[in-house]
Design an enzyme around this catalytic site. Structure first.
Site, PDB file in Angstrom:
ATOM      1  N   SER A 109      38.274  29.312  34.075  1.00 30.89           N
ATOM      2  CA  SER A 109      38.436  29.935  35.413  1.00 30.89           C
ATOM      3  C   SER A 109      40.049  28.559  35.814  1.00 30.89           C
ATOM      4  O   SER A 109      40.132  27.958  34.447  1.00 30.89           O
ATOM      5  CB  SER A 109      38.439  29.131  37.102  1.00 30.89           C
ATOM      6  OG  SER A 109      38.716  29.673  37.819  1.00 30.89           O
ATOM      7  N   TYR A 131      45.446  33.115  38.078  1.00 32.34           N
ATOM      8  CA  TYR A 131      46.428  34.224  38.698  1.00 32.34           C
ATOM      9  C   TYR A 131      47.355  33.484  38.782  1.00 32.34           C
ATOM     10  O   TYR A 131      47.856  32.637  38.137  1.00 32.34           O
ATOM     11  CB  TYR A 131      45.746  33.148  40.094  1.00 32.34           C
ATOM     12  CG  TYR A 131      44.525  33.502  40.188  1.00 32.34           C
ATOM     13  CD1 TYR A 131      43.489  34.614  40.714  1.00 32.34           C
ATOM     14  CD2 TYR A 131      43.655  32.099  40.155  1.00 32.34           C
ATOM     15  CE1 TYR A 131      42.325  34.354  41.644  1.00 32.34           C
ATOM     16  CE2 TYR A 131      42.589  32.138  40.847  1.00 32.34           C
ATOM     17  CZ  TYR A 131      41.903  33.292  41.323  1.00 32.34           C
ATOM     18  OH  TYR A 131      40.025  33.409  41.292  1.00 32.34           O
ATOM     19  N   LYS A 221      41.230  41.942  35.356  1.00 31.93           N
ATOM     20  CA  LYS A 221      39.475  42.048  35.742  1.00 31.93           C
ATOM     21  C   LYS A 221      39.964  41.748  37.771  1.00 31.93           C
ATOM     22  O   LYS A 221      40.927  41.640  38.750  1.00 31.93           O
ATOM     23  CB  LYS A 221      39.869  40.340  36.706  1.00 31.93           C
ATOM     24  CG  LYS A 221      37.696  40.124  37.011  1.00 31.93           C
ATOM     25  CD  LYS A 221      38.051  38.204  36.898  1.00 31.93           C
ATOM     26  CE  LYS A 221      36.395  38.170  37.649  1.00 31.93           C
ATOM     27  NZ  LYS A 221      36.895  37.702  38.691  1.00 31.93           N
ATOM     28  N   HIS A 245      34.861  40.489  42.498  1.00 34.62           N
ATOM     29  CA  HIS A 245      34.970  38.691  42.675  1.00 34.62           C
ATOM     30  C   HIS A 245      34.180  38.085  43.165  1.00 34.62           C
ATOM     31  O   HIS A 245      34.216  37.267  44.050  1.00 34.62           O
ATOM     32  CB  HIS A 245      35.697  38.864  43.603  1.00 34.62           C
ATOM     33  CG  HIS A 245      36.757  37.016  43.457  1.00 34.62           C
ATOM     34  ND1 HIS A 245      38.193  37.246  42.765  1.00 34.62           N
ATOM     35  CD2 HIS A 245      35.998  35.829  43.580  1.00 34.62           C
ATOM     36  CE1 HIS A 245      38.697  36.122  42.336  1.00 34.62           C
ATOM     37  NE2 HIS A 245      37.604  35.220  43.148  1.00 34.62           N
TER      38      HIS A 245
HETATM   39  C1  FNR Z   1      34.114  32.885  41.201  1.00 35.57           C
HETATM   40  N1  FNR Z   1      34.928  33.995  40.722  1.00 35.57           N
HETATM   41  C2  FNR Z   1      36.520  33.680  40.376  1.00 35.57           C
HETATM   42  N2  FNR Z   1      36.838  34.544  39.721  1.00 35.57           N
HETATM   43  C3  FNR Z   1      38.076  34.554  38.710  1.00 35.57           C
HETATM   44  O1  FNR Z   1      38.645  35.338  38.596  1.00 35.57           O
HETATM   45  N3  FNR Z   1      38.364  33.277  39.065  1.00 35.57           N
HETATM   46  C4  FNR Z   1      37.851  32.297  39.954  1.00 35.57           C
HETATM   47  O2  FNR Z   1      38.328  30.792  39.582  1.00 35.57           O
HETATM   48  C5  FNR Z   1      36.847  32.201  40.668  1.00 35.57           C
HETATM   49  N4  FNR Z   1      35.906  31.650  41.005  1.00 35.57           N
HETATM   50  C6  FNR Z   1      34.489  31.174  40.897  1.00 35.57           C
HETATM   51  C7  FNR Z   1      33.592  30.680  41.859  1.00 35.57           C
HETATM   52  C8  FNR Z   1      32.397  30.875  42.297  1.00 35.57           C
HETATM   53  C9  FNR Z   1      31.624  29.782  42.554  1.00 35.57           C
HETATM   54  C10 FNR Z   1      31.738  31.935  42.501  1.00 35.57           C
HETATM   55  C11 FNR Z   1      30.440  32.814  42.366  1.00 35.57           C
HETATM   56  C12 FNR Z   1      32.714  33.370  41.945  1.00 35.57           C
HETATM   57  C13 FNR Z   1      34.098  35.716  40.776  1.00 35.57           C
HETATM   58  C14 FNR Z   1      33.538  35.129  38.727  1.00 35.57           C
HETATM   59  O3  FNR Z   1      34.254  35.508  38.369  1.00 35.57           O
HETATM   60  C15 FNR Z   1      32.899  36.718  39.043  1.00 35.57           C
HETATM   61  O4  FNR Z   1      34.233  38.221  39.166  1.00 35.57           O
HETATM   62  C16 FNR Z   1      31.350  36.392  39.776  1.00 35.57           C
HETATM   63  O5  FNR Z   1      31.123  35.893  40.579  1.00 35.57           O
HETATM   64  C17 FNR Z   1      30.606  38.387  39.920  1.00 35.57           C
HETATM   65  O6  FNR Z   1      29.711  38.553  40.682  1.00 35.57           O
HETATM   66  P1  FNR Z   1      28.360  37.116  40.781  1.00 35.57           P
HETATM   67  O7  FNR Z   1      27.670  37.404  39.062  1.00 35.57           O
HETATM   68  O8  FNR Z   1      28.233  36.315  40.652  1.00 35.57           O
HETATM   69  O9  FNR Z   1      27.452  38.713  41.438  1.00 35.57           O
END
Ligand code: FNR
Length: 351
Positions: A109, A131, A221, A245
């Site tokens: 991230s 982002y 994504k 997400h």
């Molecule tokens: C995320 N996700 C996420 N996505 C991203 O593009 N940048 C980020 O910084 C974050 N941060 C983040 C923090 C936390 C605590 C969670 C739970 C999720 C989304 C992540 O990459 C992913 O798309 C989802 O978590 C996938 O779903 P599952 O496996 O958690 O069900």
């Protein structure tokens, strides 16, 4: 092989909950809005029905996949998540060490609390998630640092023009979070500069721009529609990542299990297709591959495992791979490519 049944993986969230503070647990688990999309994610994989092969020799099963030209020993990898240092003091470095040992891909991230150099020093294959800010030039230093530290791809998250509103109690994490747990790869004062807020005007040209700026393959994504997936590929994306997400952005978004077949059909074999959301078991991995994914990514379970640091994430990798191989054997599949025949309605021809 390894862990007994799926019980260790199935029990992960409950065990992790006992080791997380309430604000952290709520931050990790939350979905936006009424959590409709977050709540449906896992069930959606369970609604798909497979047509397994029999009378096939499954003595030698090879679950590895080639992602953007590099071998991943597992058909799944680590999705980008923030605040890993709130889960364990070693944060992203623990995740990276375990993922390097497992021979899988880790997506880092842009909000990470460990430096790119420390993550890269583990030897992991890592991709940077970004982002883009309103003023694109402000992304330059972050991108340069990632390229210099050996990122193998850039993942552009496109489902977050604004951060969706959470339930008020979920914002409590920011009252207790140490500023050193996040965004350490940005220069000082980055977030105070005009134009550093998330871009509201992202377009396909940004894919092209990122590719030129970094010289790296670009993964988009947060795509849930075939027509958008085509626009990404036409703009030069190397891969499209089907994601909601984790149900944390637009609530009531379609489940990724239901969106994936259309995206794969629209992209064909012109680009790789990944998926995440609610993947919790090897059977979910198999189902996602069958529905058209080249690879599957996982978010929350890695954070649950990270409660036990590197050892926890290592165990998660091993357990999910064991379950995936078992599911492949039961389905008569020797390779991830074989799984495409398991869902006849969505079957895609491989070249
Ligand atoms: C995320 N996700 C996420 N996505 C991203 O593009 N940048 C980020 O910084 C974050 N941060 C983040 C923090 C936390 C605590 C969670 C739970 C999720 C989304 C992540 O990459 C992913 O798309 C989802 O978590 C996938 O779903 P599952 O496996 O958690 O069900």
């Amino acid at each position: 092989m390894g862990d007994p049944g799926g019980s260790w993986l199935a029990g992960l969230p409950a065990r992790a909950a006992g080791s997380m503070s309430t604000p952290l647990r709520e931050y990790v688990e939350h979905g936006s809005g009424a959590s409709v999309t977050a709540g449906e994610a896992t069930q959606a994989w369970g609604r798909l029905r497979l047509h397994p092969h029999v009378l096939r020799d499954v003595t030698d099963v090879d679950p590895s996949v080639a992602l953007l030209g590099r071998t991943s020993r597992a058909p799944f990898g680590v999705a980008p998540t923030s605040l890993q240092k709130a889960v364990h003091p070693d944060g992203e470095v623990a995740t990276a060490r375990a993922t390097a040992a497992a021979g899988a891909v880790m997506v880092v991230s842009s909000n990470a609390g460990s430096t790119f150099a420390d993550i890269a020093a583990t030897g992991v294959t890592w991709w940077l998630q970004v982002y883009l800010p309103s003023d694109r030039t402000l992304a330059g230093p972050l991108l340069d640092r990632a390229v210099e530290a050996g990122a193998a791809a850039v993942v552009l998250t496109v489902d977050t023009p604004v951060v969706a509103t959470w339930h008020p109690t979920q914002a409590l994490i920011w009252d207790v979070a140490d500023p050193a747990w996040t965004r350490v790869n940005f220069g000082p004062g980055h977030d105070d500069q005009p134009g550093s807020e998330k871009a509201l005007d992202l377009g396909p040209h940004d894919i092209d721009w990122l590719r030129d700026r970094t010289g790296l393959p670009v993964v988009v994504k947060g795509v849930l529609r075939g027509d958008d997936a085509r626009r990404c590929v036409q703009a030069g994306a190397a891969a499209v990542w089907v994601s909601t997400h984790g149900g944390r952005q637009l609530d009531r978004s379609v489940s990724t299990a239901d969106a994936l077949p259309d995206v794969r059909a629209a992209v064909g074999e012109e680009a790789e297709v990944y998926v995440d959301g609610g993947v919790r078991s090897g059977l979910d991995v198999l189902t996602a591959l069958a529905a058209g994914a080249d690879a599957v990514f996982v978010g929350r379970p890695v954070l649950h495992a990270l409660v036990d640091g590197e050892a926890g994430v290592a165990r998660w990798h091993a357990a999910l791979l064991d379950e995936t191989v078992e599911a492949m054997r039961l389905a008569g599949c020797r390779t991830p490519a074989d799984t495409r025949e398991l869902l006849p309605d969505t079957r895609q021809e491989r070249p």
